[in-house]
Each structure stands twice: as C-alpha cells, then as structure tokens.
Design a protein around this motif. Structure first.
Motif, PDB file in Angstrom:
ATOM      1  N   LEU A 159       0.832  -1.205   0.000  1.00  0.00           N
ATOM      2  CA  LEU A 159       0.000   0.000   0.000  1.00  0.00           C
ATOM      3  C   LEU A 159       0.868   1.257   0.000  1.00  0.00           C
ATOM      4  CD1 LEU A 159      -2.792  -0.956   2.583  1.00  0.00           C
ATOM      5  CD2 LEU A 159      -3.069  -0.651   0.113  1.00  0.00           C
ATOM      6  N   MET A 160       1.913   1.236   0.797  1.00  0.00           N
ATOM      7  CA  MET A 160       2.778   2.407   0.897  1.00  0.00           C
ATOM      8  C   MET A 160       3.538   2.643  -0.408  1.00  0.00           C
ATOM      9  SD  MET A 160       3.473   4.766   2.974  1.00  0.00           S
ATOM     10  CE  MET A 160       4.664   6.009   3.299  1.00  0.00           C
ATOM     11  N   GLU A 161       4.064   1.580  -1.004  1.00  0.00           N
ATOM     12  CA  GLU A 161       4.784   1.731  -2.267  1.00  0.00           C
ATOM     13  C   GLU A 161       3.869   2.266  -3.362  1.00  0.00           C
ATOM     14  OE1 GLU A 161       6.505  -2.106  -2.980  1.00  0.00           O
ATOM     15  OE2 GLU A 161       8.004  -1.847  -1.403  1.00  0.00           O
ATOM     16  N   LYS A 162       2.635   1.772  -3.403  1.00  0.00           N
ATOM     17  CA  LYS A 162       1.679   2.261  -4.406  1.00  0.00           C
ATOM     18  C   LYS A 162       1.358   3.737  -4.174  1.00  0.00           C
ATOM     19  CE  LYS A 162      -2.936   1.427  -6.218  1.00  0.00           C
ATOM     20  NZ  LYS A 162      -4.173   0.672  -6.050  1.00  0.00           N
ATOM     21  N   ALA A 163       1.166   4.111  -2.916  1.00  0.00           N
ATOM     22  CA  ALA A 163       0.860   5.510  -2.598  1.00  0.00           C
ATOM     23  C   ALA A 163       2.034   6.425  -2.948  1.00  0.00           C
ATOM     24  CB  ALA A 163       0.491   5.648  -1.122  1.00  0.00           C
TER      25      ALA A 163
ATOM     26  N   ASN B 134       2.195   7.087  -6.659  1.00  0.00           N
ATOM     27  CA  ASN B 134       1.142   7.999  -7.112  1.00  0.00           C
ATOM     28  C   ASN B 134       1.444   9.468  -6.793  1.00  0.00           C
ATOM     29  OD1 ASN B 134      -0.348   5.916  -8.202  1.00  0.00           O
ATOM     30  ND2 ASN B 134      -1.579   5.633  -6.356  1.00  0.00           N
ATOM     31  N   GLN B 135       2.526   9.734  -6.079  1.00  0.00           N
ATOM     32  CA  GLN B 135       2.888  11.110  -5.731  1.00  0.00           C
ATOM     33  C   GLN B 135       3.675  11.747  -6.872  1.00  0.00           C
ATOM     34  OE1 GLN B 135       1.673  12.645  -2.991  1.00  0.00           O
ATOM     35  NE2 GLN B 135       0.611  10.682  -2.742  1.00  0.00           N
ATOM     36  N   PRO B 136       3.557  13.050  -7.038  1.00  0.00           N
ATOM     37  CA  PRO B 136       4.319  13.722  -8.101  1.00  0.00           C
ATOM     38  C   PRO B 136       5.820  13.691  -7.782  1.00  0.00           C
ATOM     39  CG  PRO B 136       3.121  15.320  -6.754  1.00  0.00           C
ATOM     40  CD  PRO B 136       2.685  13.965  -6.298  1.00  0.00           C
ATOM     41  N   PRO B 137       6.660  13.742  -8.812  1.00  0.00           N
ATOM     42  CA  PRO B 137       8.118  13.719  -8.590  1.00  0.00           C
ATOM     43  C   PRO B 137       8.556  14.914  -7.746  1.00  0.00           C
ATOM     44  CG  PRO B 137       7.580  13.659 -10.945  1.00  0.00           C
ATOM     45  CD  PRO B 137       6.306  13.838 -10.209  1.00  0.00           C
TER      46      PRO B 137
ATOM     47  N   ASP C  69      11.058  15.947  -3.980  1.00  0.00           N
ATOM     48  CA  ASP C  69      11.794  15.526  -2.798  1.00  0.00           C
ATOM     49  C   ASP C  69      11.218  14.204  -2.280  1.00  0.00           C
ATOM     50  OD1 ASP C  69      13.539  15.735  -0.516  1.00  0.00           O
ATOM     51  OD2 ASP C  69      11.756  16.352   0.628  1.00  0.00           O
ATOM     52  N   GLU C  70      12.090  13.214  -2.097  1.00  0.00           N
ATOM     53  CA  GLU C  70      11.632  11.865  -1.711  1.00  0.00           C
ATOM     54  C   GLU C  70      10.964  11.853  -0.337  1.00  0.00           C
ATOM     55  OE1 GLU C  70      10.781   8.110  -2.892  1.00  0.00           O
ATOM     56  OE2 GLU C  70      11.680   9.708  -4.068  1.00  0.00           O
ATOM     57  N   ALA C  71      11.507  12.606   0.594  1.00  0.00           N
ATOM     58  CA  ALA C  71      10.906  12.659   1.930  1.00  0.00           C
ATOM     59  C   ALA C  71       9.504  13.261   1.871  1.00  0.00           C
ATOM     60  CB  ALA C  71      11.787  13.461   2.878  1.00  0.00           C
ATOM     61  N   ALA C  72       9.331  14.281   1.033  1.00  0.00           N
ATOM     62  CA  ALA C  72       8.014  14.906   0.883  1.00  0.00           C
ATOM     63  C   ALA C  72       7.036  13.947   0.219  1.00  0.00           C
ATOM     64  CB  ALA C  72       8.135  16.190   0.065  1.00  0.00           C
ATOM     65  N   ARG C  73       7.509  13.153  -0.735  1.00  0.00           N
ATOM     66  CA  ARG C  73       6.645  12.167  -1.394  1.00  0.00           C
ATOM     67  C   ARG C  73       6.190  11.099  -0.393  1.00  0.00           C
ATOM     68  NH1 ARG C  73       8.994   9.195  -5.888  1.00  0.00           N
ATOM     69  NH2 ARG C  73       6.881   8.974  -6.683  1.00  0.00           N
ATOM     70  N   ILE C  74       7.120  10.659   0.441  1.00  0.00           N
ATOM     71  CA  ILE C  74       6.785   9.651   1.449  1.00  0.00           C
ATOM     72  C   ILE C  74       5.783  10.218   2.451  1.00  0.00           C
ATOM     73  CG2 ILE C  74       7.708   8.289   3.371  1.00  0.00           C
ATOM     74  CD1 ILE C  74      10.297   7.987   1.677  1.00  0.00           C
ATOM     75  N   ALA C  75       6.016  11.448   2.890  1.00  0.00           N
ATOM     76  CA  ALA C  75       5.102  12.088   3.848  1.00  0.00           C
ATOM     77  C   ALA C  75       3.715  12.256   3.246  1.00  0.00           C
ATOM     78  CB  ALA C  75       5.660  13.439   4.283  1.00  0.00           C
ATOM     79  N   ALA C  76       3.644  12.662   1.993  1.00  0.00           N
ATOM     80  CA  ALA C  76       2.347  12.843   1.334  1.00  0.00           C
ATOM     81  C   ALA C  76       1.635  11.504   1.159  1.00  0.00           C
ATOM     82  CB  ALA C  76       2.536  13.533  -0.019  1.00  0.00           C
ATOM     83  N   ALA C  77       2.403  10.474   0.813  1.00  0.00           N
ATOM     84  CA  ALA C  77       1.819   9.143   0.655  1.00  0.00           C
ATOM     85  C   ALA C  77       1.289   8.639   1.994  1.00  0.00           C
ATOM     86  CB  ALA C  77       2.860   8.178   0.096  1.00  0.00           C
ATOM     87  N   ARG C  78       2.049   8.872   3.036  1.00  0.00           N
ATOM     88  CA  ARG C  78       1.625   8.445   4.379  1.00  0.00           C
ATOM     89  C   ARG C  78       0.356   9.183   4.799  1.00  0.00           C
ATOM     90  NH1 ARG C  78       0.165   5.549   7.924  1.00  0.00           N
ATOM     91  NH2 ARG C  78       0.935   5.605  10.018  1.00  0.00           N
ATOM     92  N   SER C  79       0.289  10.469   4.533  1.00  0.00           N
ATOM     93  CA  SER C  79      -0.917  11.246   4.861  1.00  0.00           C
ATOM     94  C   SER C  79      -2.122  10.729   4.091  1.00  0.00           C
ATOM     95  CB  SER C  79      -0.711  12.723   4.533  1.00  0.00           C
ATOM     96  OG  SER C  79       0.259  13.266   5.375  1.00  0.00           O
ATOM     97  N   HIS C  80      -1.909  10.431   2.819  1.00  0.00           N
ATOM     98  CA  HIS C  80      -2.994   9.903   1.994  1.00  0.00           C
ATOM     99  C   HIS C  80      -3.489   8.562   2.549  1.00  0.00           C
ATOM    100  CE1 HIS C  80      -5.335   8.877  -1.540  1.00  0.00           C
ATOM    101  NE2 HIS C  80      -4.694   7.716  -1.578  1.00  0.00           N
TER     102      HIS C  80
END
Length: 163
Positions: free
Chosen positions: A95-99, A102-105, A107-118
């Motif tokens: 689930l986390m990898e898929k989320a 789905n995040q826009p390219p 900063d990797e930390a920001a993508r992970i944080a956004a995926a986690r929030s989603h």
C-alpha cells in the motif's frame, strides 16, 4: 429491519439458484469471502512460501519446546498470529509503495510524507492496523498463557477436590 415481502423474495431467488457449475466457477466461488487473507482459515496462501511457514513453526517449537498438546496449541496460536502479522506487514508495504508511486516527482521525503498522509486518511490502512493490533494481542496472550502454565506447574500439584 427487512420486510416480510423482501425476505420471501430472497428465499425464492435463493431456491432457484444452483450455484456455480464449472470447475472455474466453483474455484472462484470458494474464495468469495477471502479479501486479504488476514482471517483465512488456511494459514499459508498459494502465493506464500510453505517452507518459510515451516521454518517459523520450527523456530517456535525449538524456542518454546512445548511439553504437551496444551502447550503446543498455544505455540500454534502464536505461529498463526505471527504469520498473519507478516502478511499484514507485506500488505502495508505494498500500500505504501503504491501511494508513493502515485505522488508527483520531487523531494523523496516529501513524497513519502504525502503518501503516508494519503494512506492515513484511507479506511484500508486503519483496518489493517486494527488487524495488526488484534494479531499482536493474540500472540502476546498465547505467550502469556504458555508462560503462566509453565509457572503454575499444575501436573505435579495434588487435586484439592480429591482430598
């Protein structure tokens, strides 16, 4: 509450049903209640390694050396809970990898944080965490009972009722 008319209609429709006919339909129908495998009656699913499961059983048997059937049953509960927890972790990783994908390219930390929030806002992750907590309690409860049983050393105690 359902009406009598609806109940009778459901019964009539059910009586006309003959169920799946083909072997493929029967196979598909047999898995109707299986969504994620966390509560599956069969512990090792087709896509999982039975060798890894056997290794987990062996590790628990060697570590806890059950003395009888009662202790072995507690070890079985522990193994089943641990196996299902591993499955839940694998599902959470997917689930986390898929989320994250789905995040826009950026900063990797920001993508992970956004995926986690989603994911945190989704019912899937909350349900998964409830299952994980339940499985952890099951494992811990069986371990506590096993240790308590060994501490009590019941077989060597005289029966107070027979005295």
């Amino acid at each position: 509450m359902r009406s009598l008319r609806r109940i009778n209609s459901s019964r009539a429709n059910g009586a006309r049903s003959r169920g799946p006919i083909t072997p493929e339909g029967k196979q598909r129908s047999s898995a109707n209640a299986l969504r994620h495998g966390l509560l599956a009656k069969c512990l090792v699913m087709e896509n999982e390694s039975s060798e890894c499961f056997d290794e987990l059983v062996t590790e628990h048997q060697e570590r806890f050396a059950p003395a009888d059937g009662v202790e072995f049953a507690m070890v079985e509960v522990m193994v089943a809970a641990k196996w299902r927890m591993r499955r839940a972790w694998a599902i959470e990783n997917c689930l986390m990898e898929k989320a994250i994908r789905n995040q826009p390219p950026g900063d990797e930390a920001a993508r992970i944080a956004a995926a986690r929030s989603h994911l945190a806002a989704s019912p899937e992750l909350n349900l998964l965490h409830r299952y994980q907590a339940r499985l952890h309690r099951s494992y811990q409860g069986a371990l506590d009972n096993l240790l308590l049983l060994r501490e009590l050393d019941l077989p060597n105690q005289p029966n107070p009722i027979s005295e």
